[in-house]
Scaffold this motif. Structure first.
Motif, PDB file in Angstrom:
ATOM      1  N   ALA A  92       1.945  -2.072  -5.547  1.00 27.98           N
ATOM      2  CA  ALA A  92       1.444  -0.924  -6.400  1.00 27.98           C
ATOM      3  C   ALA A  92       1.244   0.398  -5.659  1.00 27.98           C
ATOM      4  CB  ALA A  92      -0.239  -1.254  -6.778  1.00 27.98           C
ATOM      5  N   SER A  93       1.010   0.311  -4.526  1.00 27.65           N
ATOM      6  CA  SER A  93       0.777   1.703  -3.434  1.00 27.65           C
ATOM      7  C   SER A  93       2.327   2.221  -3.373  1.00 27.65           C
ATOM      8  CB  SER A  93       0.443   1.177  -2.144  1.00 27.65           C
ATOM      9  OG  SER A  93      -0.741   0.704  -2.009  1.00 27.65           O
ATOM     10  N   TYR A  94       3.346   1.298  -3.351  1.00 25.18           N
ATOM     11  CA  TYR A  94       4.620   1.840  -3.149  1.00 25.18           C
ATOM     12  C   TYR A  94       5.109   2.452  -4.578  1.00 25.18           C
ATOM     13  CZ  TYR A  94       9.745   1.476  -3.495  1.00 25.18           C
ATOM     14  OH  TYR A  94      11.261   1.430  -3.717  1.00 25.18           O
ATOM     15  N   TYR A  95       4.666   1.797  -5.692  1.00 28.11           N
ATOM     16  CA  TYR A  95       5.138   2.444  -7.008  1.00 28.11           C
ATOM     17  C   TYR A  95       4.469   3.831  -7.153  1.00 28.11           C
ATOM     18  CZ  TYR A  95       8.278  -0.728  -9.120  1.00 28.11           C
ATOM     19  OH  TYR A  95       9.478  -1.556  -9.698  1.00 28.11           O
ATOM     20  N   ILE A  96       3.092   3.954  -6.600  1.00 29.48           N
ATOM     21  CA  ILE A  96       2.622   5.384  -6.689  1.00 29.48           C
ATOM     22  C   ILE A  96       3.109   6.171  -6.055  1.00 29.48           C
ATOM     23  CG2 ILE A  96       0.397   6.416  -6.198  1.00 29.48           C
ATOM     24  CD1 ILE A  96      -1.199   4.250  -7.101  1.00 29.48           C
ATOM     25  N   LYS A  97       3.823   5.874  -4.788  1.00 29.33           N
ATOM     26  CA  LYS A  97       4.453   6.814  -3.918  1.00 29.33           C
ATOM     27  C   LYS A  97       5.754   7.323  -4.820  1.00 29.33           C
ATOM     28  CE  LYS A  97       2.771   5.223   0.435  1.00 29.33           C
ATOM     29  NZ  LYS A  97       3.234   4.457   1.985  1.00 29.33           N
ATOM     30  N   LYS A  98       6.651   6.165  -5.479  1.00 29.36           N
ATOM     31  CA  LYS A  98       7.735   6.458  -6.219  1.00 29.36           C
ATOM     32  C   LYS A  98       7.164   7.766  -7.377  1.00 29.36           C
ATOM     33  CE  LYS A  98      10.322   2.889  -7.695  1.00 29.36           C
ATOM     34  NZ  LYS A  98      11.549   3.172  -7.473  1.00 29.36           N
ATOM     35  N   ILE A  99       6.248   7.664  -7.490  1.00 26.13           N
ATOM     36  CA  ILE A  99       5.725   8.785  -8.627  1.00 26.13           C
ATOM     37  C   ILE A  99       5.256   9.917  -8.347  1.00 26.13           C
ATOM     38  CG2 ILE A  99       4.135   9.131 -10.685  1.00 26.13           C
ATOM     39  CD1 ILE A  99       3.998   5.806 -10.984  1.00 26.13           C
ATOM     40  N   THR A 100       4.611  10.001  -6.956  1.00 26.86           N
ATOM     41  CA  THR A 100       3.777  10.953  -6.623  1.00 26.86           C
ATOM     42  C   THR A 100       4.810  11.741  -5.541  1.00 26.86           C
ATOM     43  OG1 THR A 100       2.882   9.803  -4.955  1.00 26.86           O
ATOM     44  CG2 THR A 100       1.656  10.323  -7.200  1.00 26.86           C
TER      45      THR A 100
END
Length: 324
Positions: A92-100
């Motif tokens: 989940a942290s990884y995907y948030i970085k992909k977004i932000t």
């Protein structure tokens, strides 16, 4: 007591059915997700959420379903909900970085890589080898025959990230009659590799299910003539540690063969759409220097037909008469 016993049995049956519902729908949801059937995948995860509203896995997968179709705002909301339930959820942290902010990404979650290959392995040969014209195995074969001048009958070969066994199979049918050990993070991919036969005999002498760095750390009894990293290092931002470990398992006249995706200019960059890193020639020169190894072969190439720029290179201990 009879009523209590009956109630207990009913609870046990309910819990077992509930567990089966979770596992079955998770499996089907992931199958659809990796097939590209995002609406079907999302439906399965929503069904699980009715019974498991506080399960991080549910909201994480719903979040990345939204990410897959471009609904980044909704994806972000579900991913942050995942982290509220489990603050250590790496994916989940990884995907948030992909977004932000993709510049913060210097590591891919191991489970993400494993899951991808678990659910795409069944059509890997059809999609990548045939449709996309994958050439990695041919490029590896070319390096090995160059380094050993076609004297390849008694080599001890380690194929890291061997996947479905494409590379090992090609080496064997190309008359490299050597011992080959395969290592991969995905057991489902290895199951396909186990089915690779030539004249009824397995292509691989040994297949090991583990993460490649862990294998390199634990392996102490073997020295290899060839260690292959074909299309696996692009899942790492910095692969210096892996090459250092591989060097320790390489014979003095052996070779480490690597195929990576090429970045123009200098440094390393992250490709958000594909979840991988690209490495420059400058970075490879840096790694060779840090490991005190010599680049005996290096060339630019295309990894898939006429697409995807790559760098093919070979590392060896410093020796006389090696041409870079």
């Amino acid at each position: 007591m009879d009523k209590y016993s009956t109630l207990h049995k009913e609870i046990v049956v309910f819990l077992e059915k509930s567990k089966n519902l979770l596992n079955t729908n998770t499996e089907i949801g992931l199958y659809h997700f990796y097939k590209g059937n995002i609406s079907d995948a999302k439906l399965r995860f929503w069904l699980i959420s009715i019974f498991y509203p506080n399960l991080p896995l549910v909201w994480y997968n719903i979040g990345r379903c939204h990410f897959a179709v471009g609904n980044t705002n909704k994806a972000y909301n579900y991913l942050t909900k995942t982290l509220k339930l489990d603050s250590s959820h790496k994916e989940a942290s990884y995907y948030i970085k992909k977004i932000t902010n993709t510049s913060d990404i210097v590591e891919l979650p191991e489970n993400l890589i494993k899951q991808y290959f678990d659910y795409t392995g069944e059509y890997f040969v059809e999609h990548w080898l045939i449709a996309k014209q994958y050439r990695g195995h041919e490029l590896v074969h070319m390096i090995i025959t160059k380094v050993f001048n076609n004297s390849t009958s008694k080599l001890n070969i380690l194929d890291l990230g061997c996947g479905t066994g494409i590379c090992g199979h090609f080496l064997k049918i190309s008359n490299i009659r050597s011992r080959i050990t395969g290592v991969d993070i995905s057991n489902r991919m290895l199951n396909i590799a186990r089915g690779c036969l030539i004249k009824g005999k397995p292509v691989y002498d040994e297949l090991i299910h583990t993460e490649m760095k862990e294998f390199l750390k634990q392996e102490k009894n073997q020295q290899y003539d060839v260690i292959i990293f074909a299309e696996v290092l692009h899942y790492l931002h910095d692969f210096l540690a892996e090459l250092e470990l591989a060097k320790g398992l390489t014979n003095k006249k052996g070779v480490i063969v690597c195929l990576v995706r090429r970045k123009e200019g200098k440094g390393i960059d992250f490709v958000n759409k594909g979840d991988y890193f690209r490495h420059s020639e400058d970075y490879i020169q840096h790694v060779a220097k840090e490991t005190n190894m010599q680049i005996s072969q290096m060339s630019y190439c295309k990894i898939y037909g006429s697409q995807v720029d790559g760098i093919l290179f070979a590392l060896q201990y410093p020796q006389k008469n090696l041409t870079t």
